[in-house]
Write an enzyme that holds these catalytic residues in place. Structure first.
Site, PDB file in Angstrom:
ATOM      1  CB  VAL A  55      -0.954   0.033   1.203  1.00  0.00           C
ATOM      2  CG1 VAL A  55      -2.054   1.036   0.957  1.00  0.00           C
ATOM      3  CG2 VAL A  55      -1.546  -1.322   1.465  1.00  0.00           C
ATOM      4  CG  ASP A  56       4.727   1.088   1.841  1.00  0.00           C
ATOM      5  OD1 ASP A  56       4.645   0.318   0.875  1.00  0.00           O
ATOM      6  OD2 ASP A  56       5.486   0.894   2.808  1.00  0.00           O
ATOM      7  CG  ASP A  57       5.572  -0.030  -2.709  1.00  0.00           C
ATOM      8  OD1 ASP A  57       6.247   0.852  -2.151  1.00  0.00           O
ATOM      9  OD2 ASP A  57       5.866  -1.228  -2.683  1.00  0.00           O
TER      10      ASP A  57
END
Ligand code: ATP
Ligand code: MG
Length: 667
Positions: A536-538
Site C-alpha cells: 500500500v505504501d507503494d
C-alpha cells in the site's frame, strides 16, 4: 463432514503414493470446504488436524480462541489448545513408522554439481536425534532460542528439526547476512547457542561464515549477549578445519561432537501454542521484526496447504529454490514437504551456476514433481533463454509454484509454457512471513481457470477483504480494489512479534480495527480472483489517479527489451506525485532516448497516459534484499538525491549496485 474426515485420514502416514485422487475435484468441493472453514473454523481445523499425531488430543470444541480487535483488549490467537504434539515427530518418526524409512527425505546438491547427497528419513531422524542430544547436553531447554547460521546443506533442516524436537525456538538467519545483522538478531532473541559452518562456496566465491559468526558473537557480547556454545560444521571446499579461527572454550566441531551422541532422543511433547520458531522479516520496509510462530497451528496450516495447494503426497519429489533463511524455506522446503512424506530437493549453490541449465538438470535427475520458486529467480532464468530448460526432460513436473513477489505476465507464460510445457498449473501464491502458510492461491485443479499474474482465490480459513483506504470501510462489490486485509484468524498465523507485542498490535491490528492489515493492496475481479497491486505504501497518486507500482512495473516488463523494472513515486510540484522508473534492459539492448521513448509509448498504450513514468533511470542492477526483493526505500533516496540518508543497507545482496545507480542518475 464425512468427506472431510476421509480427507483428513488421507493425510495420515500410510497413504499410498499412487493415490492421486484429486483433493478438490470440482469447484463445489472447494466451495463447500471453504465455506465450512469460514463458518466453523474450530470444527474445520480440528478435523484437518486429525491428519497429524497428537500425543495428547485437543478437545473437539473449545480449543480455539481469538481476539483480533484491539478495541476489545489484547490481540491473542490460539488453536488446538489442550493438545500436545511435536513437529519433528510429525515430520520424521511418523514416516519411519509407516515404512518410509529408506525413502529420501532430503536430496542435496552442492555448489558443485557433482557434490551430491541423499539422506533417508531414517538417517535424518538419527541425525536430528544426535543433534537434539547435543543441544540438551549444552543446557538448551524448551523455550530457549537457538540461532542457526548455516548454508544450504542437509544439516540446516536437521538443525531446525532438532530444535523442534527439544522444544527450542530456532531463529534461522540467512547465511548471507553480515555480522551486524546476525548479531542484531542474536541479541534480540537472547540466543546463547549458535550453529554455523566454516564457510560456503557461492558460485565461484567462498564466503567465510565462521569468521562472520565470530565477529557477530563479539558484537553481540558488546550488547550484553554472551554466546556460550558455537557448533561449527566443516564444509568441504570452503575452508579447511585447520585454517578456521577457533575459540576452544566456546567452539565445538560438528564432526567430533555430534557423531558420539546417541541416535535416540524421545521428542519433547509441546503444547500446541508453545513457540516453534522466530523468523526475522527481510526488512524491505524497515527494522526487521521477529515474527513468532507456534507449534500446532503452524504444523496444521503448513501441512494442509501443501496438500491442497501444491498437491504434495507421500513419495513426491519437491524442489524449492528458496533458502531456509526465509519463510518459504521453512514452510515449503523443510517442514511442509516432510510433513507430507515427500523428498525435499535442496540446492546448495546458485541456480545459474555453472550455467542456466542447472536447475532444470536437477528437475530431470530427481524427477521433480513440484517446483517452487520466486519471480526474481524466474526472471533471471528466463533471461538466459529457452534453450536451457529445453535441454532437460521436464516431463516429471506437475505443479509450478511461486511466491514472494508479483509475477509479471511474461514470466508467468514462460514458466507455464516453456518450463511446464503448458501441462502444469502455475500456483502463484500470496502470503507473508507473518501468515506462516500460503493465503491466496490458484488451485492446482483441472477446473480452476488460472489467470497470469493473479494470486487466485483464498485458501481455507482465509477471509480477504478490500478496504477503502480513506474511510477504512469494507468494499462489498465483487469487482473492487483497495487495501487488502484479512478477517478472522487461521492456524498458521504468527502469534506476536518477539519481545514487542505492542508493535505487533500497532503494525497489524491498529491501522484497520478488527482486521489483520497486510500492508498490500489488491484488486478483486468479477470471478472473485485476487490480484496483488503491491504494497500500500507503494501506491502512487498522480494528479489524483491512484496507481500501484506493480502495475506500472508489469507494463514495463511486458516490453520484450525490458528485463526488470522497479517503480517508485517521487514528489512533483504539479501532480503531487510522479512516477519514477528504474529499468534494467536485456543484455543486448542499448539504453538511450530511442529506447526510452519505446518504453514510455508502451506504458501509455497498455495502462494510459497518466501512468507514463516521468523519469526512466537506467539500472544495470537493482538494490535487492538477499531474498531477492527490491528495496524501494533505497531507490526513493537515490531518486531524490538523498544518498546520504540511505539508512540500514546491511541486508542488500550487492551493495555496489547503489553507487552505480547514483552515477547513472540523469543519464
Ligand atoms: P518486510 O515485511 O520486512 O518488509 P517482506 O514483506 O518483503 O519484508 P515477506 O513476508 O517475505 O517479507 O513478504 C511478503 C510480501 O511479499 C507480501 O506482503 C507481498 O507484498 C509480497 N508477495 C508475496 N507473495 C506474493 C505474490 N504471489 N504476489 C504478489 N506479491 C507477493
Ligand atoms: Mg512484509
Amino acid at each position: 463432514m464425512q468427506r472431510l474426515e476421509v480427507l483428513a485420514r488421507q493425510l495420515t502416514a500410510g497413504a499410498a503414493v499412487e493415490d492421486r485422487t484429486p483433493l478438490l475435484a470440482t469447484k463445489e468441493d472447494y466451495n463447500q470446504m471453504y465455506q465450512r472453514s469460514i463458518q466453523d473454523p474450530e470444527g474445520f481445523w480440528g478435523e484437518m488436524a486429525l491428519g497429524y499425531h497428537w500425543e495428547r488430543k485437543f478437545p473437539a470444541r473449545g480449543h480455539m480462541a481469538a481476539n483480533t480487535d484491539v478495541r476489545r483488549g489484547p490481540v491473542s490467537i490460539q488453536f488446538f489448545a489442550g493438545g500436545t504434539t511435536n513437529l519433528s515427530y510429525n515430520c520424521l518418526d511418523r514416516w519411519v513408522a509407516a515404512g518410509r524409512g529408506e525413502q529420501a527425505a532430503i536430496i542435496w546438491e552442492g555448489n558443485d554439481e557433482n557434490e551430491r547427497r541423499t539422506v533417508s528419513y531414517r538417517e535424518l531422524l538419527a541425525e536430528v536425534n544426535r543433534l537434539s542430544n547435543w543441544l540438551k547436553s549444552r543446557g538448551v531447554k524448551k523455550g530457549d532460542a537457538v540461532t542457526i547460521y548455516l548454508p544450504m546443506v542437509p544439516e540446516l533442516p536437521a538443525a531446525m528439526l532438532a530444535c523442534a524436537r527439544v522444544g527450542a525456538v530456532h531463529s534461522v538467519v540467512f547465511a548471507g547476512f553480515s555480522a551486524d545483522s546476525l548479531a542484531q538478531r542474536m541479541v534480540d532473541c537472547n540466543a546463547k547457542v549458535l550453529l554455523t559452518a566454516t564457510g560456503v562456496m557461492r558460485g565461484s566465491k567462498p564466503v567465510l561464515l565462521k569468521t562472520i559468526a565470530d565477529d557477530a558473537v563479539k558484537l553481540a557480547a558488546k550488547a550484553g549477549q554472551e554466546t556460550s556454545s558455537l557448533l561449527c560444521l566443516e564444509v568441504a571446499n570452503a575452508l579447511a578445519a585447520a585454517d578456521t579461527p577457533w575459540n576452544p572454550v566456546r567452539d565445538v566441531w560438528w564432526h567430533t561432537a555430534i557423531p558420539i551422541q546417541s541416535a535416540e532422543c524421545p521428542p519433547t511433547w509441546l503444547e500446541a501454542e508453545d513457540r516453534s520458531f522466530l523468523l526475522y522479516t527481510s526488512g524491505s520496509t524497515g527494522k526487521p521484526k521477529g515474527v513468532v510462530h507456534c507449534t500446532g497451528g503452524y504444523m496444521v496450516g503448513v501441512g494442509v496447504s501443501c496438500r491442497y495447494l501444491y498437491d504434495m503426497r507421500p513419495g513426491d519429489v519437491v524442489f524449492t529454490t528458496a533458502d531456509c533463511g526465509w519463510i518459504t524455506g521453512h514452510s515449503y522446503l523443510a517442514y511442509g514437504p516432510l510433513l507430507c512424506g515427500c523428498s525435499a530437493v535442496i540446492m546448495g549453490g546458485i541456480p545459474t551456476h555453472p550455467d542456466g541449465g542447472r536447475a532444470w538438470r536437477m528437475v530431470e535427475r530427481y524427477k521433480v514433481r513440484q517446483f517452487y520458486t520466486a519471480p526474481t529467480l524466474l526472471r533471471s532464468l528466463l533471461q538466459l533463454g529457452d534453450a536451457w530448460p529445453r535441454q532437460s526432460d521436464l516431463s516429471s513436473l506437475r505443479v509450478l509454484a511461486s511466491a514472494g513477489e508479483p509475477m509479471n505476465e511474461h514470466a508467468w507464460h514462460w514458466f507455464h509454457e516453456v518450463v511446464g510445457g503448458s501441462r502444469c498449473p502455475v500456483v502463484d501464491t500470496w502470503w507473508q512471513t507473518e501468515t506462516g502458510n500460503a493465503m491466496m492461491s490458484p488451485l492446482p485443479c483441472n477446473w480452476f481457470l488460472a489467470k497470469a499474474g493473479s494470486a487466485g482465490v483464498p485458501f481455507f480459513g482465509v477471509c480477504p477483504v478490500l478496504l477503502d483506504p480513506t474511510t477504512g470501510n469494507e468494499i462489498c462489490a465483487t469487482e473492487a480494489e483497495g487495501v487488502l486485509a484479512l478477517r478472522g484468524v487461521w492456524p498458521g498465523m504468527m502469534r506476536t512479534l518477539h519481545g514487542d507485542h505492542e508493535r505487533f498490535e500497532s503494525v497489524y491490528f491498529a491501522p484497520y480495527k478488527g482486521y489483520y492489515f497486510t500492508g498490500d493492496g489488491a484488486r478483486r475481479d468479477a470471478d472473485g480472483h485476487y490480484w496483488i497491486t503491491g504494497r500500500v505504501d507503494d501506491v502512487i497518486n498522480v494528479s489524483g489517479h491512484r496507481i500501484g507500482t506493480a502495475e506500472v512495473e508489469s507494463s514495463l516488463t511486458e516490453h520484450p527489451d525490458c528485463a526488470e523494472a522497479a517503480v517508485i513515486g517521487v514528489d512533483h510540484a504539479l501532480k503531487g506525485q510522479a512516477i519514477y522508473a528504474f529499468v534494467t534492459l536485456r543484455g543486448h539492448v542499448q539504453a538511450g532516448d530511442a529506447m526510452r521513448k519505446l518504453l514510455l509509448d508502451h506504458v501509455r498504450k497498455s495502462i494510459g497516459p497518466f501512468a507514463v513514468p516521468e523519469v526512466i533511470h537506467w539500472a544495470p542492477g537493482l538494490p535487492k534484499t538477499r531474498s531477492g526483493k527490491i528495496m524501494r526505500r533505497v531507490l526513493r533516496k537515490i531518486a531524490s538525491g538523498q544518498e546520504k540518508e540511505l539508512g540500514d543497507i546491511s541486508t542488500l545482496a550487492e551493495p555496489g549496485v547503489v553507487e552505480m545507480l547514483i552515477k547513472l542518475r540523469g543519464k
